[in-house]
Every structure is written in structure tokens, then in C-alpha cells.
Design a protein around this motif. Structure first.
Motif, PDB file in Angstrom:
ATOM      1  N   VAL A  30       0.831  -1.199   0.000  1.00  0.00           N
ATOM      2  CA  VAL A  30       0.000   0.000   0.000  1.00  0.00           C
ATOM      3  C   VAL A  30       0.869   1.254   0.000  1.00  0.00           C
ATOM      4  O   VAL A  30       0.634   2.189  -0.755  1.00  0.00           O
ATOM      5  N   VAL A  31       1.898   1.263   0.829  1.00  0.00           N
ATOM      6  CA  VAL A  31       2.710   2.468   1.014  1.00  0.00           C
ATOM      7  C   VAL A  31       3.616   2.734  -0.186  1.00  0.00           C
ATOM      8  O   VAL A  31       3.748   3.887  -0.627  1.00  0.00           O
ATOM      9  N   LEU A  32       4.238   1.719  -0.724  1.00  0.00           N
ATOM     10  CA  LEU A  32       5.172   1.938  -1.848  1.00  0.00           C
ATOM     11  C   LEU A  32       4.486   2.538  -3.076  1.00  0.00           C
ATOM     12  O   LEU A  32       4.976   3.518  -3.634  1.00  0.00           O
ATOM     13  N   PRO A  33       3.361   2.019  -3.541  1.00  0.00           N
ATOM     14  CA  PRO A  33       2.701   2.679  -4.674  1.00  0.00           C
ATOM     15  C   PRO A  33       2.248   4.102  -4.343  1.00  0.00           C
ATOM     16  O   PRO A  33       2.353   5.014  -5.154  1.00  0.00           O
ATOM     17  N   LEU A  34       1.757   4.298  -3.111  1.00  0.00           N
ATOM     18  CA  LEU A  34       1.338   5.631  -2.699  1.00  0.00           C
ATOM     19  C   LEU A  34       2.536   6.582  -2.663  1.00  0.00           C
ATOM     20  O   LEU A  34       2.464   7.725  -3.142  1.00  0.00           O
ATOM     21  N   LEU A  35       3.651   6.112  -2.133  1.00  0.00           N
ATOM     22  CA  LEU A  35       4.869   6.910  -2.097  1.00  0.00           C
ATOM     23  C   LEU A  35       5.359   7.203  -3.513  1.00  0.00           C
ATOM     24  O   LEU A  35       5.762   8.329  -3.821  1.00  0.00           O
ATOM     25  N   GLY A  36       5.294   6.203  -4.384  1.00  0.00           N
ATOM     26  CA  GLY A  36       5.689   6.414  -5.784  1.00  0.00           C
ATOM     27  C   GLY A  36       4.809   7.450  -6.465  1.00  0.00           C
ATOM     28  O   GLY A  36       5.288   8.301  -7.216  1.00  0.00           O
ATOM     29  N   LEU A  37       3.513   7.412  -6.205  1.00  0.00           N
ATOM     30  CA  LEU A  37       2.585   8.386  -6.775  1.00  0.00           C
ATOM     31  C   LEU A  37       2.885   9.794  -6.269  1.00  0.00           C
ATOM     32  O   LEU A  37       2.900  10.762  -7.046  1.00  0.00           O
ATOM     33  N   ILE A  38       3.160   9.916  -4.972  1.00  0.00           N
ATOM     34  CA  ILE A  38       3.492  11.229  -4.397  1.00  0.00           C
ATOM     35  C   ILE A  38       4.782  11.774  -5.014  1.00  0.00           C
ATOM     36  O   ILE A  38       4.857  12.951  -5.373  1.00  0.00           O
TER      37      ILE A  38
END
Length: 197
Positions: A30-38
Motif C-alpha cells: 500500500v505504502v510503496l505505490p502511494l509513495l511512488g505516486l506522491i
């Protein structure tokens, strides 16, 4: 007949090892894709800001340089109009000294053309600007420069369609200064400039 208890499926039925594995992997997924998007959104905004700043800087430098060149053409024209040598040559107009003097001024000041015009109330006393002149007006202003005016038009993507093959108008930095006698009488106008084509 006894029914077997229905096993509950889900997180509670997993072994401790699998529960720990799920607890570690779910935040990463969950965090890695969200971090990548940010990071992607931030980097796009940062690059846009960087490009806008660079373009503004380049335009400011170009504008400053253009204003300096425009000022130099105006100052050169004013120097010619106010020169003592021109006033002396105007006192003896039949000596042919005016043409030689204008040629010398043109070379010294780095101008492409320079003309002495008769007194004309329609001309402003001190004006420097960019002018786009057609073939006939520019031919009157600087006939010797006619060969430098034509610029071939190259077909480019997204350009408006045109049947023209060359730009025949002249873009010039044009400066006009009044030549006045000591008593303020208008003797004529010096018109000089630089061809930008």
C-alpha cells in the motif's frame, strides 16, 4: 448426524507465520505505490516550476539585451544629430561633406543605415522603436540593404499554411533624432538603424 463446524476464513485462521508475513507485506504493497505516486506528482510539479523559472530568466535576459541594443541605436543616432561636425557640414551643404560624414558615422557607430532628412513636422524629435517595413518603404530608407532583407520561409510542423516562400518585409531598429541649430531652429532629422533580418 453431526455437522462439522464451518471454518472461518480470513486473517484469524492464518498461522502466526502467515499473519506476520501479511502484516509486513500489506503496508509495503500500500505504502510503496502511494509513495511512488506522491514522488511522481511532486517531481512533475518541481520540473514544471524549474522550467518556468528558466524560461522567465531567459526572457528577462533577452529583454534586457534587446533594450540595451535599442538604447545603443538611439544613443548613436542622438550622437550623430548632436555632432558639431554635422552642424558644420549643414552650414555648407554644397561641399559634399555631409555624405562622407554620414558614411563615417555609420561605420563608427555600427549602424546599417543612416540618412539625413529634411525638416518634417510629422517626424518625432526623439523616437527609437522596432519597425516592420514593406519593400518600398525600406528601399527608400536603405536601398543598399535590399539584398539582405529576404529570408527564406521553411515549412515547419504546426505552422499556418502559406504560399509564400520568403519573408520580404524588413524588421529594423529605427531611431529618429532632430537636428537643431543653437537657436532651436529645426534643421532636419537624422534617421538611422539596424536591419534585424
Amino acid at each position: 448426524m453431526k455437522l462439522a463446524p464451518i471454518r472461518r476464513l480470513g486473517f484469524q485462521t492464518l498461522s502466526i507465520r502467515n499473519k506476520l508475513l501479511v502484516m509486513v507485506l500489506v503496508p509495503l504493497l500500500v505504502v510503496l505505490p502511494l509513495l511512488g505516486l506522491i514522488v511522481l506528482v511532486w517531481s512533475n510539479a518541481a520540473v514544471d516550476r524549474l522550467l518556468i523559472t528558466k524560461i522567465r530568466s531567459d526572457l528577462a535576459v533577452a529583454s534586457g539585451y534587446f533594450e540595451r541594443v535599442l538604447g545603443e541605436v538611439g544613443a548613436s543616432t542622438a550622437a550623430v544629430a548632436d555632432s558639431h561636425a554635422l552642424h558644420l557640414a549643414l552650414a555648407e551643404p554644397d561641399s559634399g561633406q555631409i555624405n562622407r560624414l554620414l558614411i563615417d558615422f555609420k561605420a563608427r557607430e555600427g549602424l546599417d543605415f543612416i540618412n539625413l532628412l529634411a525638416p518634417d513636422g510629422a517626424l518625432r524629435d526623439a523616437e527609437t522603436h522596432v519597425a516592420v517595413l514593406g519593400v518600398a518603404p525600406f528601399a527608400q530608407l536603405a536601398p543598399a540593404l535590399q539584398a539582405r532583407v529576404a529570408v527564406p520561409l521553411v515549412a515547419t510542423r504546426n505552422a499556418a499554411p502559406s504560399t509564400r516562400t520568403a519573408e520580404d518585409r524588413a524588421m529594423v531598429l529605427l531611431s529618429t533624432r532632430a537636428v537643431r541649430a543653437g537657436d532651436g531652429k529645426l534643421l532636419g532629422h537624422v534617421q538611422a538603424g539596424v536591419l534585424l533580418n
